[in-house]
Each structure stands twice: as C-alpha cells, then as structure tokens.
Design an enzyme around this catalytic site. Structure first.
Site, PDB file in Angstrom:
ATOM      1  N   ARG A 175       0.817  -1.234   0.000  1.00 48.14           N
ATOM      2  CA  ARG A 175       0.000   0.000   0.000  1.00 48.14           C
ATOM      3  C   ARG A 175       0.842   1.271   0.000  1.00 48.14           C
ATOM      4  NH1 ARG A 175      -2.146  -3.549  -1.162  1.00 48.14           N
ATOM      5  NH2 ARG A 175      -3.829  -4.702  -0.196  1.00 48.14           N
ATOM      6  N   CYS A 227     -10.317  -0.137   3.850  1.00 44.23           N
ATOM      7  CA  CYS A 227      -9.686  -0.335   5.159  1.00 44.23           C
ATOM      8  C   CYS A 227      -9.121   0.982   5.678  1.00 44.23           C
ATOM      9  CB  CYS A 227      -8.553  -1.353   5.048  1.00 44.23           C
ATOM     10  SG  CYS A 227      -9.174  -3.016   4.824  1.00 44.23           S
ATOM     11  N   GLU A 301      -4.233   3.639   6.330  1.00 43.96           N
ATOM     12  CA  GLU A 301      -4.226   3.314   4.895  1.00 43.96           C
ATOM     13  C   GLU A 301      -5.021   4.385   4.153  1.00 43.96           C
ATOM     14  OE1 GLU A 301      -4.894  -0.741   3.732  1.00 43.96           O
ATOM     15  OE2 GLU A 301      -5.915  -0.134   1.886  1.00 43.96           O
TER      16      GLU A 301
HETATM   17  C1  LIG Z   1     -15.694  -1.054  -0.585  1.00 40.12           C
HETATM   18  C2  LIG Z   1     -14.219  -0.821  -0.762  1.00 40.12           C
HETATM   19  C3  LIG Z   1     -13.374  -1.892  -0.889  1.00 40.12           C
HETATM   20  C4  LIG Z   1     -11.995  -1.685  -1.041  1.00 40.12           C
HETATM   21  N1  LIG Z   1     -11.189  -2.767  -1.168  1.00 40.12           N
HETATM   22  C5  LIG Z   1      -9.852  -2.577  -1.331  1.00 40.12           C
HETATM   23  C6  LIG Z   1      -8.972  -3.697  -1.486  1.00 40.12           C
HETATM   24  O1  LIG Z   1      -9.390  -4.860  -1.478  1.00 40.12           O
HETATM   25  N2  LIG Z   1      -7.652  -3.451  -1.635  1.00 40.12           N
HETATM   26  C7  LIG Z   1      -7.144  -2.177  -1.660  1.00 40.12           C
HETATM   27  O2  LIG Z   1      -5.929  -2.019  -1.822  1.00 40.12           O
HETATM   28  N3  LIG Z   1      -7.954  -1.100  -1.539  1.00 40.12           N
HETATM   29  C8  LIG Z   1      -9.292  -1.271  -1.369  1.00 40.12           C
HETATM   30  N4  LIG Z   1     -10.116  -0.191  -1.227  1.00 40.12           N
HETATM   31  C9  LIG Z   1      -9.533   1.180  -1.182  1.00 40.12           C
HETATM   32  C10 LIG Z   1      -9.504   1.902  -2.549  1.00 40.12           C
HETATM   33  O3  LIG Z   1     -10.562   1.467  -3.381  1.00 40.12           O
HETATM   34  C11 LIG Z   1      -8.165   1.680  -3.261  1.00 40.12           C
HETATM   35  O4  LIG Z   1      -7.102   2.223  -2.511  1.00 40.12           O
HETATM   36  C12 LIG Z   1      -8.178   2.355  -4.645  1.00 40.12           C
HETATM   37  O5  LIG Z   1      -7.106   1.897  -5.381  1.00 40.12           O
HETATM   38  C13 LIG Z   1      -8.132   3.872  -4.583  1.00 40.12           C
HETATM   39  O6  LIG Z   1      -8.320   4.349  -5.908  1.00 40.12           O
HETATM   40  P1  LIG Z   1      -9.075   5.707  -6.202  1.00 40.12           P
HETATM   41  O7  LIG Z   1      -9.014   5.942  -7.673  1.00 40.12           O
HETATM   42  O8  LIG Z   1     -10.411   5.703  -5.598  1.00 40.12           O
HETATM   43  O9  LIG Z   1      -8.103   6.728  -5.470  1.00 40.12           O
HETATM   44  P2  LIG Z   1      -8.489   8.010  -4.604  1.00 40.12           P
HETATM   45  O10 LIG Z   1      -9.224   7.577  -3.383  1.00 40.12           O
HETATM   46  O11 LIG Z   1      -9.132   9.039  -5.457  1.00 40.12           O
HETATM   47  O12 LIG Z   1      -7.035   8.517  -4.188  1.00 40.12           O
HETATM   48  C14 LIG Z   1      -6.217   7.749  -3.326  1.00 40.12           C
HETATM   49  C15 LIG Z   1      -4.782   8.312  -3.385  1.00 40.12           C
HETATM   50  O13 LIG Z   1      -4.258   8.100  -4.698  1.00 40.12           O
HETATM   51  C16 LIG Z   1      -3.871   9.350  -5.290  1.00 40.12           C
HETATM   52  N5  LIG Z   1      -4.195   9.297  -6.713  1.00 40.12           N
HETATM   53  C17 LIG Z   1      -5.386   8.974  -7.274  1.00 40.12           C
HETATM   54  N6  LIG Z   1      -5.283   9.002  -8.629  1.00 40.12           N
HETATM   55  C18 LIG Z   1      -4.005   9.377  -8.911  1.00 40.12           C
HETATM   56  C19 LIG Z   1      -3.286   9.616 -10.117  1.00 40.12           C
HETATM   57  N7  LIG Z   1      -3.844   9.462 -11.326  1.00 40.12           N
HETATM   58  N8  LIG Z   1      -1.996  10.002 -10.021  1.00 40.12           N
HETATM   59  C20 LIG Z   1      -1.391  10.155  -8.808  1.00 40.12           C
HETATM   60  N9  LIG Z   1      -2.023   9.960  -7.631  1.00 40.12           N
HETATM   61  C21 LIG Z   1      -3.314   9.576  -7.688  1.00 40.12           C
HETATM   62  C22 LIG Z   1      -4.681  10.404  -4.542  1.00 40.12           C
HETATM   63  O14 LIG Z   1      -4.043  11.680  -4.617  1.00 40.12           O
HETATM   64  C23 LIG Z   1      -4.732   9.815  -3.142  1.00 40.12           C
HETATM   65  O15 LIG Z   1      -3.533  10.104  -2.449  1.00 40.12           O
HETATM   66  C24 LIG Z   1     -11.486  -0.362  -1.078  1.00 40.12           C
HETATM   67  C25 LIG Z   1     -12.364   0.724  -0.953  1.00 40.12           C
HETATM   68  C26 LIG Z   1     -13.714   0.508  -0.804  1.00 40.12           C
HETATM   69  C27 LIG Z   1     -14.642   1.689  -0.673  1.00 40.12           C
END
Ligand SMILES: Cc1cc2nc3c(=O)[nH]c(=O)nc-3n(C[C@H](O)[C@H](O)[C@H](O)COP(=O)(O)OP(=O)(O)OC[C@H]3O[C@@H](n4cnc5c(N)ncnc54)[C@H](O)[C@@H]3O)c2cc1C
Length: 309
Positions: A175, A227, A301
């Site tokens: 992560r 998480c 996280e």
């Molecule tokens: C129901 C649920 C289940 C989940 N299950 C998991 C799981 O099994 N495993 C897991 O690892 N995570 C899980 N997550 C957490 C989350 O979905 C992941 O971390 C996901 O990859 C975040 O992606 P996002 O596009 O929503 O990022 P965001 O929430 O929009 O951003 C997260 C971080 O990434 C950065 N970021 C986003 N896009 C970019 C980009 N293009 N360039 C640079 N930085 C960027 C942001 O600035 C921020 O710091 C879960 C979340 C939910 C709600």
C-alpha cells in the site's frame, strides 16, 4: 480544461464526507497539461490528485486545496491498448503488455480482463477506484497487488512535465507507492501493465471466489473508504481492532463495521450530520485502544485530505 469553483467534495468520495475545495480542475486533453502549472498558480492552494475517491477521508469546511483529475476518457467504451508480447520489449516470455489510462475505472478494467482471459489483477476484485488511484495506493488483496504488473508509467510533474518512467523510477511496497525523483506532486496519466493469458474457466473461478470472500467479509454496500488502517507486519488490523472491541463502536454518524472492524462506515441514513471531526476522533480512539491493548501503532491506509506539507 474544465474548472469548477468551490466544488463539494463529499459526493466525489465513497465515504461521502468532505467540505469544499477552492476549485476542481478536470483535464480534457493531454496538451492542456502544459497550462496546468500556470492555472494552479492562479487559483492558489495545494494540488490534490483525485481518482475514484474510494480511499479518502476529506475534512469538512473550506479547504485550501485544488482537486486535479486526470483525463477520464470517453467512459466505459475505452479499452486498454495492446502493445504486444513482453519478450519484444525486455526479454520476459509469456506476458502481454497493455497501456491503460489512469482515469479508467478498475471494475471496467477487470470486466475487460475477464472478457479477454487476461490474468494478474484478480486481487482488485471489488476495488471501486480508478487505475491511477490503484497504482498510487498499490492496491490489492489476496496476495496480489498492482505494482508487480507495472512496466512503465506516463506521469506529469510540475517540475518535468509529462514523462515516461521505467520501474527504476518508482518505489513500491505494501500500500505504498512513490516516485524516486524530487517533485512537489505527481499525476499518473497512464500505465503499461503486463498481464498473462489464462483460461476463461480458471480466471472466472478466481474472480468469483475473490468476490465471494469480499462480499462475505466486507461491508460493500455501505459508505466506506475501504480499510482505515494498514495491516501491521505479520498481523491483521481488522483482527486487532476486533479484539480491542471496536466492532460497532459509534461516534455521531460513523461506526466501525460489525462485519469487518477495519471499515469505518458513514451511516448516511442516521439523520445525524457526518463530520470529519467525529470520523477522525473515532479513528484516534481505535488507534489508542489497539496501542494500549497490544502495543501496536496502526498506520493509516486511508488518505486524509488536506495533506499539506
Ligand atoms: C468497498 C471498498 C473496498 C476496497 N477494497 C480494497 C482492497 O481490497 N484493496 C485495496 O488495496 N484497496 C481497497 N479499497 C480502497 C480503494 O478502493 C483503493 O485504494 C483504490 O485503489 C483507490 O483508488 P481511487 O481511484 O479511488 O483513489 P483516490 O481515493 O481518489 O485517491 C487515493 C490516493 O491516490 C492518489 N491518486 C489517485 N489518482 C491518482 C493519479 N492518477 N496520479 C497520482 N495519484 C493519484 C490520490 O491523490 C490519493 O492520495 C477499497 C475501498 C472501498 C470503498
């Protein structure tokens, strides 16, 4: 480039929490990136890159940040672009290479993988974000994560503009993901991923099994940010939180899920206004209880915005 003044951030997150940014800047064409630093300077505030908003806890109020969104593409008709066999690029047999836009939704990418019998991303089943966010978080589960599949990245930094990075240009761990170069902030624009061909029944059964486990153990229908804490070395944050009695503990509109103690749920139907103060206080209480009971300090996280350094 579309600039929205004082956008409400809560609807852009899966936790449905957060105040207003100074502005949101959404890019429509790659060429607009050359004007981005100037635009951000004019608006002021600290740039924060937004993906699918599924790993964010955003504070309330008027925030000194500007939300920057990468190119979203034309939607779910977008497909990864095939680049050939990996052996043609760097001597590794077996993998196929694909360029994927950072703005693509992870569930859309996974359906495409299933349709084309391409394996590697099975750990992302049920992850609701976008590809850029999955890379920035090195997302994954069930022993898989994104970083080992990455072969190159196209990124934007204010210092160097758009450039391509090979694996020696970034660092990743559980992560965690960061660029090795000095930069004030970065935005991932696209990635080259190495996937391998599987058989449709084998791949479908792994996807089905991962989704079954996720549905059984996580509150997927609630408003959460995934998480809250990372797993400490050799243990599970959910287990520690459960043993510390955090399941079901509530403060205002937030509670730790009785299904999985590491998920903070925003109970939007409670009739109570959800505030970031309550969410953060509950997280602090959980961390304190685990520290007192087990001597373990849990690391977050979920990303808390604003992150001003
Ligand atoms: C129901 C649920 C289940 C989940 N299950 C998991 C799981 O099994 N495993 C897991 O690892 N995570 C899980 N997550 C957490 C989350 O979905 C992941 O971390 C996901 O990859 C975040 O992606 P996002 O596009 O929503 O990022 P965001 O929430 O929009 O951003 C997260 C971080 O990434 C950065 N970021 C986003 N896009 C970019 C980009 N293009 N360039 C640079 N930085 C960027 C942001 O600035 C921020 O710091 C879960 C979340 C939910 C709600």
């Amino acid at each position: 480039m579309i600039i929205e003044d004082r956008p409400a951030l809560a609807p852009l997150t899966t936790l449905r929490l957060g105040g207003r940014a100074l502005a949101a800047v959404r890019l429509e064409r790659l060429e607009e990136l050359s004007r981005l630093p100037e635009t951000l300077k004019r608006i002021g505030g600290s740039p924060h890159v937004l993906g699918g908003g599924s790993n964010l806890l955003i504070e309330d109020g008027e925030l000194p940040i500007v939300v920057v969104r990468p190119l979203i593409g034309t939607g779910d008709k977008d497909e990864p672009q095939p680049l050939g066999r990996e052996s043609e690029h760097c001597g590794t047999e077996g993998n196929l290479l694909f360029r994927v836009d950072a703005g693509m939704r992870v569930p859309h990418l996974l359906s495409w993988c299933v349709r084309h019998s391409l394996a590697g991303l099975e750990g992302l089943v049920g992850v609701p974000g976008r590809v850029g966010g999955a890379i920035a978080m090195n997302a994954g589960a069930y022993g898989c994560s994104v970083a080992p599949l990455l072969r190159s990245l196209t990124v934007f930094t204010p210092e160097r503009g758009v450039h391509i990075l090979r694996p020696d240009g970034w660092k990743s761990a559980y992560r965690r993901f960061c660029l090795k170069e000095d930069c004030s902030w970065f935005m991932i624009l696209s990635a080259v991923l190495a996937l391998h061909v599987s058989t449709p029944p084998a791949l479908k059964s792994v996807f089905r099994e991962n989704f079954r486990r996720k549905k059984a153990n996580q509150p997927l229908r609630e408003h959460t940010a995934g998480c809250v804490f990372k797993n400490p070395e050799g243990d599970s944050a959910g287990r520690l939180l459960d043993a510390a009695g955090m399941k079901g503990v509530r403060r205002g509109a937030f509670f730790f899920s009785p299904v999985h103690a590491n998920f903070l749920v925003h109970d939007v139907r409670s009739g109570i206004l959800g505030t970031s103060a309550d969410a953060l206080a509950l997280i602090a209480e959980a961390r304190q209880r685990v520290k007192e009971r087990f001597g373990v300090t849990l690391d977050l996280e979920v990303r808390v915005w604003p992150c001003l350094s």
